[in-house]
Write an enzyme that holds these catalytic residues in place. Structure first.
Site, PDB file in Angstrom:
ATOM      1  N   ASP A 130       0.838  -1.202   0.000  1.00 11.56           N
ATOM      2  CA  ASP A 130       0.000   0.000   0.000  1.00 11.56           C
ATOM      3  C   ASP A 130       0.870   1.249   0.000  1.00 11.56           C
ATOM      4  OD1 ASP A 130       0.679  -0.935   2.666  1.00 11.56           O
ATOM      5  OD2 ASP A 130      -0.471   0.749   3.432  1.00 11.56           O
ATOM      6  N   GLU A 146       0.037  -1.023   5.741  1.00 12.65           N
ATOM      7  CA  GLU A 146       1.082  -0.488   6.623  1.00 12.65           C
ATOM      8  C   GLU A 146       0.908   1.010   6.839  1.00 12.65           C
ATOM      9  OE1 GLU A 146       4.938   1.319   7.751  1.00 12.65           O
ATOM     10  OE2 GLU A 146       3.706   1.694   5.993  1.00 12.65           O
TER      11      GLU A 146
END
Ligand SMILES: CCCCCCCC/C=C\CCCCCCCC(=O)NCC(=O)O
Ligand SMILES: [Zn+2]
Ligand SMILES: [Zn+2]
Length: 461
Positions: free
Chosen positions: A87, A151
């Site tokens: 991400d 994250e």
């Protein structure tokens, strides 16, 4: 043997195509799930050996994250883990030289969100493994690969779930390697040559939501103070009153002492005697944002919301402040200082997220991770232990190992640190290939029976 010498097929195009998938994470439940699914399909397509080798098990965790278990041939050897995330933080096109999801290549650099943080690791790890598999390499030591999907929004549904799954299986790791630091070139004032910083801890975090409520009304007859004014004043007090200098009270002391010989005279003498000079050194280091983050708990005003119409006095103003906590401080102490600084009961303070600085990982010749890095990274760069100034998924793995290291062998020059989460994030093609090469070497070095004793030189600080 160096991967880059002979291998053309493992170059940067695989990273470039990954950058084009906009795996943006805004908030915990606001993720571009279509892109996350596409990213999963993409890695399956371009890393066929990783997904089809019989000694590698792959699992999807928390819907979008990936866990790979690479079964080594020698079950006596304690496994290790490589961690990364797919991400990225949002990026608007404004301010970029090239659109952030275009992966445009220019003068040897690939531009795009995720080139440094952290698709370079996610794709790099799989690329190195794919290549080893194609050369029929069977690791002796088992290892895990975790590719998180959230994250940037705390990792609770991805990285943390992977950690809990491994913990439930009774896994213990000899060490874990994640993102979080790099090779600094010209970032530390006074050091001309590149220095590899391997982060053995990371700062803590405190995110506060500040709210002020006041009576709404007509803008033509405003009260002396509005919710916006009261909140803005509180925010400004926080920004104008930085947290205390703590330089020398955490692992940064060891970092600068070890770096002393890299500084020219008289800075080398000063750095060797930080017990005496740390007050003056910290005043010099704090002048730049990256340096400031080593010296203290940082205060960042990141969100401000208020008002809906130009002629209506709003009832509510709210804002977020994000602190990254120096290893010598704790959440509770930071919160007390914040309350004292704001010193206004009309400002309601709530904690959104908080955790203390992470434990310090071993940094001695006995630690396997340290031996592996010393062998794998560089005889070419001096390397020292350091602090990760941001946060990483690795913090969810403290029950699995006490040896957590955060490092990518990517060169960061003075203006590069602000590209991470900022404009024009980029990686040089050369650095990306170096990162794949590093991982290719590291996996093989973890299989060496007896690692040679590190030879002493200024490169092994
Ligand atoms: C005296 C100068 C010392 C400078 C030290 C600066 C080191 C900078 C090296 C790397 C850049 C920082 C990367 C941090 C990774 C954070 C990953 C991330 O974004 N996580 C989410 C978050 O923290 O919110
Ligand atoms: Zn990251
Ligand atoms: Zn990030």
């Amino acid at each position: 043997m160096s991967l880059t010498v002979f291998n053309k097929y493992l170059r940067a195009p695989r990273l470039e195509r990954a950058i084009k998938i906009p795996t943006v994470a805004f908030f915990r439940k606001q993720l571009n799930t279509t892109a996350l699914i596409e990213f999963g399909k993409y890695i399956q397509k371009v890393f066929p050996a990783v997904f089809s080798t019989e000694f590698i098990q792959h699992e999807v965790v928390g819907e979008y994250s990936y866990l790979f278990t690479v079964q080594g041939s020698d079950p006596q050897l304690m496994p290790y883990m490589l961690l990364a995330h797919m991400d990225v933080v949002p990026a608007s096109e404004e301010g970029w030289k090239f659109p952030p999801f275009s992966a445009e290549e220019d003068e040897g650099y690939i531009y795009g969100r995720g080139t440094l943080d952290n698709k370079n690791s996610a794709i790099g790890i799989l690329q190195a493994l794919e290549f080893l598999l194609r050369r029929n390499y069977r690791p002796r030591r088992s290892f895990y690969i975790g590719i998180g999907h959230d994250e940037e929004v705390s990792g609770l549904d991805g990285g943390k779930q992977i950690a809990m799954l491994l913990q439930a299986r009774g896994v213990k790791l000899s060490f874990l390697l994640d993102e979080g630091s790099g090779i600094l070139d010209g970032v530390i004032e006074g050091i001309k040559s590149p220095v590899a910083l391997i982060a053995i801890t990371e700062k803590g975090l405190l995110t506060l939501n500040l709210t002020v409520r006041s009576d709404p009304g007509h803008s033509s007859a405003p009260p002396k103070e509005t919710s916006i004014g009261i909140l803005a004043a509180a925010m400004s007090r926080l920004e104008k009153n930085p947290m205390p200098r703590l330089f020398g009270y955490g692992p940064e002391l060891m970092m600068f002492e070890h770096l002393a010989s890299e500084f020219a005279f008289p800075l080398n003498i000063i750095m060797k005697n930080l017990w005496l000079f740390s007050p003056i050194v910290s005043r010099i280091i704090e002048r730049k944002p990256a340096g400031n983050s080593m010296v203290r708990t940082t205060t960042a005003l990141t969100i401000f919301n208020a008002g809906i119409k130009f002629n209506v006095i709003p009832h509510l103003a709210s804002a977020a402040v994000n602190f990254r906590i120096h290893p010598a401080q704790k959440v509770a102490e930071v919160l007390e200082i914040v309350k004292d600084t704001i010193d206004d009961d009309r400002v309601e303070i709530t904690v959104t997220e908080a955790f203390d600085p992470l434990p310090i990982s071993p940094w001695d010749d006995q630690a396997l991770g340290v031996q592996i890095f010393r062998r794998t990274i560089m005889d070419v760069f001096p390397h020292v232990s350091s602090i990760c100034i941001g946060n990483t998924d690795s913090r969810h793995f403290t029950n699995l190992t006490d040896a957590i290291y955060r490092f990518n062998p990517v060169i960061l020059k003075a203006d590069d640190v602000s590209r991470i989460h900022g404009w024009n994030e980029r990686i040089s093609v050369k650095d990306y290939e170096k990162q794949v090469d590093f991982l290719f070497q590291l996996i093989q070095n973890c299989d060496i029976d007896k690692l040679p004793k590190p030879h002493l030189s200024t490169h092994e600080l």
